[in-house]
Design a protein around this motif. Structure first.
Motif, PDB file in Angstrom:
ATOM      1  N   HIS A   1       0.013   8.448 -23.754  1.00 45.76           N
ATOM      2  CA  HIS A   1      -0.463   7.535 -22.711  1.00 45.76           C
ATOM      3  C   HIS A   1       0.635   7.428 -21.657  1.00 45.76           C
ATOM      4  O   HIS A   1       1.595   6.674 -21.815  1.00 45.76           O
ATOM      5  N   ARG A   2       0.486   8.215 -20.620  1.00 41.95           N
ATOM      6  CA  ARG A   2       1.513   8.273 -19.586  1.00 41.95           C
ATOM      7  C   ARG A   2       0.981   7.694 -18.288  1.00 41.95           C
ATOM      8  O   ARG A   2      -0.210   7.405 -18.151  1.00 41.95           O
ATOM      9  N   GLY A   3       1.852   7.556 -17.326  1.00 40.34           N
ATOM     10  CA  GLY A   3       1.441   7.022 -16.039  1.00 40.34           C
ATOM     11  C   GLY A   3       2.370   7.495 -14.935  1.00 40.34           C
ATOM     12  O   GLY A   3       3.537   7.808 -15.176  1.00 40.34           O
ATOM     13  N   VAL A   4       1.845   7.560 -13.717  1.00 46.45           N
ATOM     14  CA  VAL A   4       2.624   7.931 -12.562  1.00 46.45           C
ATOM     15  C   VAL A   4       2.110   7.118 -11.381  1.00 46.45           C
ATOM     16  O   VAL A   4       0.909   6.813 -11.298  1.00 46.45           O
ATOM     17  N   GLY A   5       3.002   6.740 -10.486  1.00 44.90           N
ATOM     18  CA  GLY A   5       2.613   5.930  -9.342  1.00 44.90           C
ATOM     19  C   GLY A   5       2.825   6.655  -8.028  1.00 44.90           C
ATOM     20  O   GLY A   5       3.686   7.534  -7.915  1.00 44.90           O
ATOM     21  N   PHE A   6       2.023   6.291  -7.033  1.00 46.37           N
ATOM     22  CA  PHE A   6       2.150   6.832  -5.689  1.00 46.37           C
ATOM     23  C   PHE A   6       2.116   5.661  -4.711  1.00 46.37           C
ATOM     24  O   PHE A   6       1.210   4.816  -4.779  1.00 46.37           O
ATOM     25  N   SER A   7       3.096   5.634  -3.836  1.00 47.10           N
ATOM     26  CA  SER A   7       3.148   4.605  -2.808  1.00 47.10           C
ATOM     27  C   SER A   7       2.950   5.257  -1.457  1.00 47.10           C
ATOM     28  O   SER A   7       3.642   6.224  -1.121  1.00 47.10           O
ATOM     29  N   THR A   8       1.987   4.772  -0.690  1.00 53.88           N
ATOM     30  CA  THR A   8       1.683   5.366   0.602  1.00 53.88           C
ATOM     31  C   THR A   8       1.487   4.267   1.640  1.00 53.88           C
ATOM     32  O   THR A   8       1.214   3.118   1.299  1.00 53.88           O
TER      33      THR A   8
ATOM     34  N   LYS B   1      -4.391   5.637  10.022  1.00 51.69           N
ATOM     35  CA  LYS B   1      -3.290   6.594  10.159  1.00 51.69           C
ATOM     36  C   LYS B   1      -2.550   6.641   8.833  1.00 51.69           C
ATOM     37  O   LYS B   1      -2.155   5.598   8.303  1.00 51.69           O
ATOM     38  N   LEU B   2      -2.375   7.840   8.301  1.00 46.48           N
ATOM     39  CA  LEU B   2      -1.814   8.011   6.960  1.00 46.48           C
ATOM     40  C   LEU B   2      -0.419   8.613   7.040  1.00 46.48           C
ATOM     41  O   LEU B   2      -0.116   9.415   7.937  1.00 46.48           O
ATOM     42  N   TYR B   3       0.412   8.267   6.065  1.00 46.40           N
ATOM     43  CA  TYR B   3       1.750   8.821   5.943  1.00 46.40           C
ATOM     44  C   TYR B   3       1.921   9.411   4.548  1.00 46.40           C
ATOM     45  O   TYR B   3       1.249   9.003   3.594  1.00 46.40           O
ATOM     46  N   PRO B   4       2.794  10.427   4.433  1.00 47.61           N
ATOM     47  CA  PRO B   4       2.940  11.104   3.132  1.00 47.61           C
ATOM     48  C   PRO B   4       3.292  10.116   2.022  1.00 47.61           C
ATOM     49  O   PRO B   4       4.133   9.231   2.199  1.00 47.61           O
ATOM     50  N   PRO B   5       2.650  10.255   0.857  1.00 47.16           N
ATOM     51  CA  PRO B   5       2.925   9.331  -0.253  1.00 47.16           C
ATOM     52  C   PRO B   5       4.269   9.633  -0.911  1.00 47.16           C
ATOM     53  O   PRO B   5       4.782  10.743  -0.859  1.00 47.16           O
ATOM     54  N   ARG B   6       4.815   8.593  -1.540  1.00 44.69           N
ATOM     55  CA  ARG B   6       6.055   8.729  -2.318  1.00 44.69           C
ATOM     56  C   ARG B   6       5.716   8.537  -3.787  1.00 44.69           C
ATOM     57  O   ARG B   6       5.080   7.563  -4.172  1.00 44.69           O
TER      58      ARG B   6
END
Length: 543
Positions: free
Chosen positions: A61-68, A40-45
């Motif tokens: 050199h950039r970066g971005v994170g996603f927490s789900t 079961k998945l929930y929308p990422p932040r």
């Protein structure tokens, strides 16, 4: 990475994904789980991992994170890989990368947890009620490339309302209707005349049939009736009656003073009753439906056959995985004015196989405008939407499925047929259809009203060139709407390729557009070179 290496069925597991590299990080979408079954998945932040100071951040050199949050619904050995697709400007193609599976120990659990809210994405304690044994859901990983052997070529056509033949046939039907009504009214008038004559005839006949008349008076009245209703000629059977009248009339006042012989009286009355003419029937036969259908059948527009050899050659190249050759041959046919939904579908297949997902989306959406479009297009577009998330103006799937099954001319023809059926049926009911035909006339009226309603709705909702004239597709893979007609201006939104936007104003190399969004459309400036019309072809060939 996962927040834990051990969990129970129904427990939430926080997963963090970090994307690093060089490019337009503002337009990135979150990676998707490759095997969502049993999870079961929930929308990422989304959160930033760059230095917050724009003066010191490393732009190369950039970066971005996603927490789900993922919740296991059964015992699983690992969290499945996540997948991320992006366009590589260096290689000029789409690239898909995957993370590694995250090993995790899932233990069985008998407890039932309450639902999880979206706020648990920050790592707070969640409460979730897992769905046991969920139903399988489609997991489309590629397009369907089936193509018909023979295409349906689009022919340039005049709108039905402007076609001279259509006007002539409607004029003929109008004359037929007026003739029907006129004939029915004439028959009604004639019937009244006949009924009036019959009433007068019966009154005079009753005078002859009056009992107690002398022989002379009886034959006098019979002779008058014969002269009035004999039609100018005396039947052979009535000559004896006249001879007796003349004999008694010239035989003196005492002749015929006695009663008439009953046998002679019965014979004379039988002769007079034979002079009664039959009434004209006022009932009409229901032949209008056949006349209407035959007339409409004569208005069918025959299409001249178009060559299909080039299309079949392009289809063979596609089958042999010569995608570039199939695309070149298909585009050459389009430049020559050959248009068909099958050809557009072929070009969409070729574009997809060359990883031009935006181009595939454009050709598929054009193909869907035709009534003969393939049903697999909807599935292919859904697959593309999941991969590149192209924008489109709101529409109803079931309404599209209805109005796109016929062209505007076909909807207009259906409305015309339904309208005439309704008009003729109402005329029959008003003018008095026979009792045994009344149910058929009512059924025809219902069919006519239904056809008229469907035709009018389909004609109004079916996209015509005026509705598509200001709609354009975005072709660039890195299109960015700006707040002003300059590249140094602020950004509004990154627009995926294949998206549909509405053109509002042009200013030099820039175009002011409306971009569809679920929470309210936004506006911005795009370069004209990144836009192509939804229908850049002959407007007369739009179905």
């Amino acid at each position: 990475t996962a927040s834990t290496q051990e969990a129970m069925v129904g427990d939430p597991v926080s997963v963090d994904l970090v994307i690093e590299g060089q490019g337009n990080f503002d337009a990135l979408n979150a990676p998707v789980l490759t095997q969502p079954e049993n999870w079961k998945l929930y929308p990422p932040r989304r959160y930033n991992v760059d230095n917050a100071d724009p003066n010191t951040v490393d732009m190369l050199h950039r970066g971005v994170g996603f927490s789900t949050i993922v919740v296991p619904e059964k015992i699983m050995p690992a969290v499945p890989p996540f997948e991320f697709s992006f366009f590589n400007n260096r290689d000029k193609k789409y690239v898909t990368v995957r993370s590694s599976p995250i090993p995790i120990t899932i233990k069985p659990s008998d407890k039932v947890a309450p639902p999880v809210s979206a706020e648990i994405a920050d790592g707070s304690a969640p409460t979730a009620k897992p769905v046991a044994n969920p139903a399988p859901v489609p997991e489309i990983t590629d397009i369907l490339t089936r193509l018909p052997a023979v295409p349906h070529w689009a022919m340039a056509s005049v709108p039905l309302m402007q076609d001279t033949r259509f006007k002539v046939f409607n004029a003929l039907l109008c004359l037929s209707f007026l003739g029907l009504v006129g004939a029915a009214l004439f028959k009604r008038w004639r019937l009244r005349q006949v009924q009036s004559e019959d009433q007068e005839r019966r009154a005079h006949l009753r005078e002859v049939e009056t009992g107690g008349l002398s022989e002379a008076e009886f034959y006098r009245r019979a002779a008058q009736y014969l002269h009035r209703y004999g039609g100018g000629t005396v039947p052979e059977a009535a000559k004896t009656l006249l001879e007796k009248y003349e004999k008694l009339n010239f035989a003196g006042p005492q002749a015929g003073a006695g009663p008439v012989d009953p046998a002679d009286r019965a014979e004379a009355l039988a002769v007079l009753k034979q002079l009664k003419t039959k009434q004209t029937s006022a009932a009409s036969r229901s032949l209008v439906t056949a006349l209407l259908l035959a007339t409409m059948a004569g208005s069918a527009w025959s299409a001249e056959p178009q060559p299909t050899n080039a299309y079949q050659e392009a289809a063979q190249k596609l089958e042999k995985e010569d995608y570039k050759g199939a695309q070149q041959l298909g585009e050459k046919m389009v430049e020559q004015g050959l248009i068909s939904p099958e050809l557009f579908t072929l070009l969409g297949h070729a574009a997809y196989k060359q990883e031009n997902l935006g181009g595939a989306t454009i050709w598929y959406q054009r193909a869907r405008l035709f009534p003969t479009a393939m049903p697999e297009l909807r599935q292919n577009l859904k697959h593309l939407s999941e991969k590149i998330h192209f924008f489109a103006f709101p529409h109803s799937e079931w309404l599209d499925a209805l109005v796109l099954i016929a062209s505007r001319n076909q909807w207009a023809l259906l409305a015309t047929i339904g309208g005439w059926l309704a008009v003729f049926s109402i005329a029959f009911l008003v003018l008095g259809a026979r009792r045994k035909l009344r149910n058929w006339v009512i059924a025809t009226l219902a069919m006519g009203v239904l056809g008229l309603a469907l035709g009018v709705v389909g004609w109004f909702l079916r996209p015509d060139f005026k509705k598509l004239e200001n709609l354009v597709f975005v072709t660039a893979t890195d299109a960015q709407a700006h707040t002003a007609a300059a590249e140094i201006s602020g950004h509004v939104i990154a627009i995926p390729p294949g998206s549909t936007v509405r053109r509002i104003e042009e200013r030099g190399a820039w175009c002011y557009v409306e971009v569809p969004q679920p929470d309210g459309n936004v506006f911005g400036w795009l370069l004209n070179k990144d836009l192509v019309p939804v229908w850049p072809f002959d407007p007369a060939k739009l179905p």
